[in-house]
Design an enzyme around this catalytic site. Structure first.
Site, mmCIF file in Angstrom:
data_model
loop_
_atom_site.group_PDB
_atom_site.id
_atom_site.type_symbol
_atom_site.label_atom_id
_atom_site.label_comp_id
_atom_site.label_asym_id
_atom_site.label_seq_id
_atom_site.Cartn_x
_atom_site.Cartn_y
_atom_site.Cartn_z
ATOM 1 N N GLU A 154 3.581 0.271 -10.895
ATOM 2 C CA GLU A 154 5.005 0.229 -10.508
ATOM 3 C C GLU A 154 5.847 1.204 -11.331
ATOM 4 O OE1 GLU A 154 6.997 -3.392 -9.470
ATOM 5 O OE2 GLU A 154 5.104 -4.405 -9.068
ATOM 6 N N GLU A 169 -1.683 6.840 -3.368
ATOM 7 C CA GLU A 169 -2.824 7.604 -2.873
ATOM 8 C C GLU A 169 -3.434 8.364 -4.038
ATOM 9 O OE1 GLU A 169 -1.679 10.068 0.417
ATOM 10 O OE2 GLU A 169 -0.662 8.423 1.471
ATOM 11 N N ALA A 195 0.827 -1.201 0.000
ATOM 12 C CA ALA A 195 0.000 0.000 0.000
ATOM 13 C C ALA A 195 0.861 1.250 0.000
ATOM 14 C CB ALA A 195 -0.936 -0.016 1.210
ATOM 15 N N ARG A 223 10.479 -4.744 -10.101
ATOM 16 C CA ARG A 223 10.160 -3.987 -11.313
ATOM 17 C C ARG A 223 10.527 -4.768 -12.581
ATOM 18 N NH1 ARG A 223 11.673 1.521 -10.201
ATOM 19 N NH2 ARG A 223 9.515 1.827 -9.575
ATOM 20 N N GLU A 254 6.233 6.786 -18.751
ATOM 21 C CA GLU A 254 6.812 8.128 -18.739
ATOM 22 C C GLU A 254 7.769 8.308 -17.563
ATOM 23 O OE1 GLU A 254 3.206 7.991 -21.116
ATOM 24 O OE2 GLU A 254 3.639 7.344 -19.053
ATOM 25 N N ASP A 273 12.676 -2.193 -6.746
ATOM 26 C CA ASP A 273 13.833 -2.556 -7.563
ATOM 27 C C ASP A 273 13.917 -4.070 -7.756
ATOM 28 O OD1 ASP A 273 14.748 -0.065 -8.204
ATOM 29 O OD2 ASP A 273 16.335 -0.005 -6.703
#
Length: 386
Positions: A368, A133, A130, A247, A372, A244
């Site tokens: 994640e 937001e 979590a 991803r 862009e 990391d």
């Protein structure tokens, strides 16, 4: 179709243990477990898939065998690529068990690890991560959800949204502002259980590729200080270390979707009669297939380069993982779109494999870290070396 190609597992990025992992994944997929899960009830399906993966001993790949050893990125990537080829929700269920507890494995106390990681690894518990937001997605520094120290406790107030497994998770890794410093340096990480007083689900969110997703709320939610991960103000670093690890695995899931699209498109091109020949005899079709296959291999090389660099060289992979995620997700979107085009009207028919893939891939270009943002990450890392 039995499963994805294994030609790339012979690349020098992999060892014998990874080929063994691939065999184990293929055996799980071939067992028929995935076909027995009713996807009409997404919450139930996700819990069933988590349990099935746990029973098969596969969730240890995502949790480092319940925190007993470092997570191997190449194994996580192979798992996600394989599961995504077969079933997007199975890939999601696997990945979230790792992402949701990665911070606990990295920074949790021995007691917290022992309380959470074995249950997540067995599939008895579902986990969630979590961070996001409504006003703090890519801009984590804008986070408003707060945690204040109160004696031997912390009290959390605020909301998190776009939380995968929100509504069905048993344990949540939550990031909240504790105010040690401005921006990202004033964020800490905590473990919250679904039955903690003051924790609630304020909204369930429906998306084009259904999976459990929700907005979660904290109203004077009191938790023991022992459930803080790391030191006060280290939450952002912990979140980034966790991302990391995983991803590059988002890139791997994209590869799984893309490989399935190519396999479906190739089989269709060989069998579809058209203009006295087959669709595959047309040069435009061959050009499309050539582009699809080349793009997938290029993305796979970037993906497993990033995972290998982390596992073997034990070097930072911020730039490499960003390159892999950006390239693999965008390539997969293009490959799947071309597969839909090859199928013509059938490609967009509800329930067709290509139609499902088209819906599945879209979110991976966002979560994640959107494409862009990955470009900005790559540029920032390049600028550091100037």
């Amino acid at each position: 179709m039995s499963g994805p190609t294994r030609e790339h597992v012979d690349w020098p990025f992999f060892g014998a243990e990874h080929r063994g992992t691939a065999d184990k994944l293929d055996a799980f997929a071939a067992s028929g477990v995935l076909a027995t899960v009713d996807h009409h009830d997404v919450d139930k399906a996700c819990r069933s898939l988590v349990k099935a993966l746990g029973d098969a001993g596969l969730l240890g790949i995502a949790t480092g065998d319940a925190g007993s050893k470092p997570i191997d990125s190449r194994s996580v990537c192979l798992a996600r690529e394989t599961l995504a080829w077969h079933d997007g929700l199975a890939d999601f269920a696997f990945a979230m068990q790792g992402l949701g507890t990665g911070a606990i494995g990295l920074s949790g106390s021995d007691e917290l690890k022992a309380a959470v990681l074995p249950k997540v690894t067995s599939g008895d518990w579902v986990s969630a991560f979590a961070l996001s937001e409504k006003e703090a997605g890519s801009d984590v520094a804008a986070m408003a959800c707060a945690a204040r120290a109160d004696g031997d406790s912390y009290v959390l107030d605020g909301e998190k949204t776009w939380i995968s497994n929100g509504g069905i998770a048993d344990v949540y890794t939550v990031f909240a502002r504790t105010g040690e410093a401005p921006g990202t340096r004033g964020i800490s990480a905590f473990v919250v259980f679904a039955d903690d007083p003051g924790f609630s689900i304020s909204e369930r969110i429906e998306v084009i590729a259904p999976h459990p997703l929700a907005t979660i709320r904290f109203d004077n939610c009191r938790i023991p200080a022992s459930r803080r991960l790391g030191a006060p103000g280290e939450g952002f670093k912990i979140a980034m270390r966790t991302l990391d690890i995983f991803r590059a695995s988002v890139a791997a899931a994209s590869l799984g979707f893309a490989r399935r699209a190519l396999d479906e498109g190739l089989a269709h091109a060989k069998s579809r009669k058209m203009f006295g020949a087959t669709l595959g005899d047309l040069q435009l079709t061959q050009a499309a297939l050539g582009d699809m296959a080349t793009g997938i291999d290029a993305a796979a090389l970037l993906t497993y380069r990033a995972a290998w660099r982390r596992d073997v060289q034990q070097l930072p992979t911020t730039k490499e993982a960003a390159m892999a995620k950006m390239t693999a997700t965008e390539t997969a979107q293009s490959v799947i779109d071309r597969a839909v085009q090859l199928f013509g009207g059938r490609g967009v028919r509800s329930g067709e494999v290509t139609e499902k893939l088209y819906r599945e891939i879209r979110a991976l270009r966002i979560y994640e870290g959107a494409t862009e943002v990955q470009k900005l990450i790559v540029a920032r890392e390049l600028m550091k070396g100037v």
